[in-house]
Design an enzyme around this catalytic site. Structure first.
Site, short mmCIF file in Angstrom:
data_model
loop_
_atom_site.label_atom_id
_atom_site.label_comp_id
_atom_site.label_asym_id
_atom_site.label_seq_id
_atom_site.Cartn_x
_atom_site.Cartn_y
_atom_site.Cartn_z
N VAL A 44 40.27 45.60 48.16
CA VAL A 44 39.29 44.67 47.61
C VAL A 44 39.89 43.29 47.45
CG1 VAL A 44 37.95 44.11 45.54
CG2 VAL A 44 37.90 46.43 46.46
N ILE A 184 34.86 37.52 36.74
CA ILE A 184 34.17 37.48 38.04
C ILE A 184 32.88 36.68 37.94
CG2 ILE A 184 33.01 38.90 39.78
CD1 ILE A 184 35.05 41.09 39.19
N GLU A 203 25.44 37.41 28.85
CA GLU A 203 26.58 38.21 28.41
C GLU A 203 26.18 39.01 27.17
OE1 GLU A 203 29.62 40.26 27.48
OE2 GLU A 203 29.77 39.09 29.33
N ASP A 310 43.95 50.52 39.90
CA ASP A 310 42.72 50.56 39.11
C ASP A 310 42.33 51.97 38.65
OD1 ASP A 310 42.68 47.89 39.65
OD2 ASP A 310 40.81 47.88 40.78
N HIS A 442 59.15 15.68 31.15
CA HIS A 442 58.07 14.82 30.67
C HIS A 442 57.72 13.80 31.75
CE1 HIS A 442 55.67 12.31 27.97
NE2 HIS A 442 56.31 11.27 28.48
#
Length: 469
Positions: A44, A184, A203, A310, A442
Site C-alpha cells: 500500500v 489520511i 470527525e 499492520d 541559528h
C-alpha cells in the site's frame, strides 16, 4: 502440479515490512521466497499510500506557496494544473521506486511469486491459481498489511471513495465530503482543496488528528477553519446515491442535517489483512481487532512463524513495519535482537505538518506521570518569521524527577523532519540539560526544540522565562 519451492524463509506480503524482511534475510545468507498478490512490491505504501499521497501533497504545497508569495511581493500569475501530467508524474514516481525494488529483489536472488498465498500447514504455503504450487519453509514471516475500513451505510457507488480511489485523481469534485479527520483525511483534503474542491470534514471525536495534543494541532486547525468546513463530534448516519450526488445525513450540533456532495471520501481507519490467509489451519488466533499477537522478537505462538506490520499491535506505519521486518529476519538468522523501540514518530503531512513522538500530554496525565512542559510558539523564531512560517509550535515534555525527555510535538513547516531530534533524544535518554547544552544552528527551525528545553530549564532568553511554580 508445479514443483514445490523449498526455502529457509517464506515472506507473505511484499509491502515495506515484507520486502525489508525478505531483503535482510537474503543478506544474512538465507534462501527466501516472497509471495505478493500485486504485480509490484511496495504494498500500500509505495503503490497506493505514502508515496503517491506525498507526491500529490508536494504539488498541493507548491500551489499554496505560489499564492503565499504574493505577500512577499512575488507573483507568478494564474496557476494552471494539467491533471494528466500530474497523474503521470505520480505514476512515474511509483514506477521508479517499484522497479528499483524489483531490481534489488533479483540481485539478492529472492524467489518472487505474484499470487495470493495462504497457509496449508505449519511448514507449507499454498499458492492460489498456480496449479496447487506449494512453498515449503523453515520459517515464515506474515506481512499482509491492512485495508481501509468501509462504512456499512455507504451505498455501492463510484462517487464514494476510499484512499486508493482518491489517489487516482479520476476527477476533481466541486464539493467533497471527507468522513474522518485523521491523517489520511486531512492529507487528501489538502490535495483536493488545492485542486479546487470545496472541502467538508466530519470527525466523530472532539478534534481532528485526535492522537495528538489539541494545542499542537491548533496552528493547523486555525488555518484549515478558514479554508474548509469542519464538523467535530459529528457522525454520518445515512448516505443515499442521487443523480445529483451523494446525499449525506449527519448527526452533530453544528452540522447540516442533510446535504448533497459530488463525492465522499471515507477515511475512518484501516483493518488488518489477517483473514483468508489460512491462520485457522495453523491454529493461530487473532485478537478482537484482527491482530496477531507476537513477542518482542516478532514471533507468534509458533516460534518459527513471525508477524510484522499492520497485522500486529502498534501504529499502522511503514517505518514501524520495516524495523519489525529487520528484527524478524535477524532473529531467524540467529541474532539476539528485539523490537523494543522507545518511541515511534507519527507525522501528518499537512500544511503545516504535525509530528509527535513519545507521550502526549493527555497520555502523561492519564498515566499520572509528573512532567514539565516547554511550549514555544514559532513567532519567536527568526527563521520561521523570515520564511512566513510563524504559525507553528514546538512542545516538549520532560519527566519531573529524572529530567528526561518523555514526549514532543511539533506543528509547522517540516515538522516531520524536525521531530527526529526529539526521537533520538528520547531513545538515548537525553535530559533537558542535554538538549539545552546542545548547540543548535541559528537561524533554524530546529532551534525551537532547544527553546522548549530552555523554557523548562529556566535559561531561555528569546522568550520570557516561565514563572517558577
Amino acid at each position: 502440479m508445479t514443483e514445490a519451492i523449498n526455502v529457509d524463509v517464506a515472506v507473505l506480503g511484499g509491502g515495506p515490512g515484507g520486502y525489508t524482511a525478505a531483503f535482510r534475510a537474503a543478506d544474512l545468507g538465507l534462501s527466501v521466497c516472497i509471495i505478493e498478490q500485486q504485480k509490484n512490491l511496495g504494498g500500500v505504501c509505495v503503490n497506493v499510500g505514502c508515496i503517491p499521497s506525498k507526491t500529490l501533497l508536494h504539488a498541493a504545497a507548491i500551489l499554496e506557496e505560489a499564492k503565499d508569495t504574493e505577500l512577499m511581493g512575488i507573483s507568478f500569475g494564474e496557476t494552471n494544473v494539467d491533471l494528466g501530467k500530474l497523474r503521470d508524474h505520480k505514476e512515474k514516481t511509483i514506477t521508479n521506486l517499484t522497479s528499483g525494488l524489483d531490481a534489488l529483489c533479483k540481485a539478492r536472488k529472492i524467489i518472487k511469486v505474484q499470487a495470493r498465498g495462504y497457509f496449508q500447514d505449519k511448514n507449507t504455503l499454498k499458492i492460489e491459481g498456480t496449479g496447487g504450487q506449494l512453498v515449503n519453509f523453515k520459517h515464515a514471516i506474515i506481512a499482509t498489511g491492512s485495508h481501509p475500513y468501509s462504512l456499512p451505510i455507504a451505498p455501492d457507488d463510484t462517487r464514494i471513495w476510499d484512499s486508493t480511489e482518491a489517489l487516482n485523481l479520476s476527477s476533481i469534485p466541486e464539493k467533497l465530503l471527507i468522513v474522518g479527520g485523521g491523517i489520511i483525511g486531512l492529507e487528501m483534503a489538502q490535495v483536493y482543496s488545492a485542486l479546487g474542491s470545496e472541502i467538508t470534514i466530519v470527525e466523530a471525536l472532539e478534534q481532528v488528528i485526535p492522537q495528538a495534543d489539541k494545542d499542537v494541532v491548533q496552528p493547523l486547525l486555525k488555518k484549515l477553519k478558514k479554508e474548509y468546513r469542519i464538523f467535530t463530534k459529528t457522525k454520518v448516519t445515512e448516505m443515499q446515491a442521487q443523480k445529483a450526488g451523494i446525499q449525506v445525513t449527519m448527526d452533530g450540533t453544528k452540522a447540516p442535517e442533510s446535504e448533497i456532495y459530488d463525492a465522499v471520501l471515507v477515511a475512518v481507519g484501516r483493518k488488518p489483512n489477517s483473514h483468508e490467509i489460512g491462520l485457522e489451519e495453523l491454529g493461530l488466533q487473532v485478537d478482537e481487532k484482527g491482530l496477531i499477537p507476537v513477542n518482542e522478537h516478532m514471533q507468534t505462538i509458533f516460534p518459527h512463524i513471525y508477524a510484522i506490520g499492520d497485522i500486529v499491535s502498534g501504529p499502522m506505519l511503514a517505518h514501524k513495519a520495516t524495523h519489525e521486518g529487520k528484527v524478524a529476519a535477524e532473529v531467524i538468522a540467529g541474532h539476539k535482537v528485539s523490537f523494543l523501540p522507545m518511541t515511534i514518530p507519527s507525522v501528518a503531512y499537512t500544511n503545516p505538518e504535525i509530528a509527535w513522538m513519545g507521550l502526549t500530554e493527555k497520555e502523561a496525565k492519564a498515566k499520572n506521570i509528573e512532567y514539565h512542559v516547554g511550549k514555544v510558539p514559532w513567532i519567536v523564531s527568526g527563521r520561521a518569521q523570515s520564511v512566513g512560517a510563524a504559525n507553528g509550535v514546538t512542545k516538549a515534555l520532560f519527566d519531573k524527577k529524572s529530567g528526561r525527555l518523555i514526549g514532543a510535538g511539533i506543528c509547522g513547516v517540516n515538522a516531520g523532519e524536525l521531530i527526529h531530534e526529539a526521537v533520538m533524544a528520547l531513545q538515548m535518554g537525553a535530559t533537558v540539560k542535554d538538549i539545552v547544552n546542545t548547540v543548535h544552528a541559528h537561524p533554524t527551525l530546529a532551534e525551537t526544540m532547544a527553546f522548549a528545553a530552555e523554557l523548562v530549564d529556566g535559561t531561555i532568553t528569546d522568550m520570557l522565562p516561565q514563572r517558577k511554580r
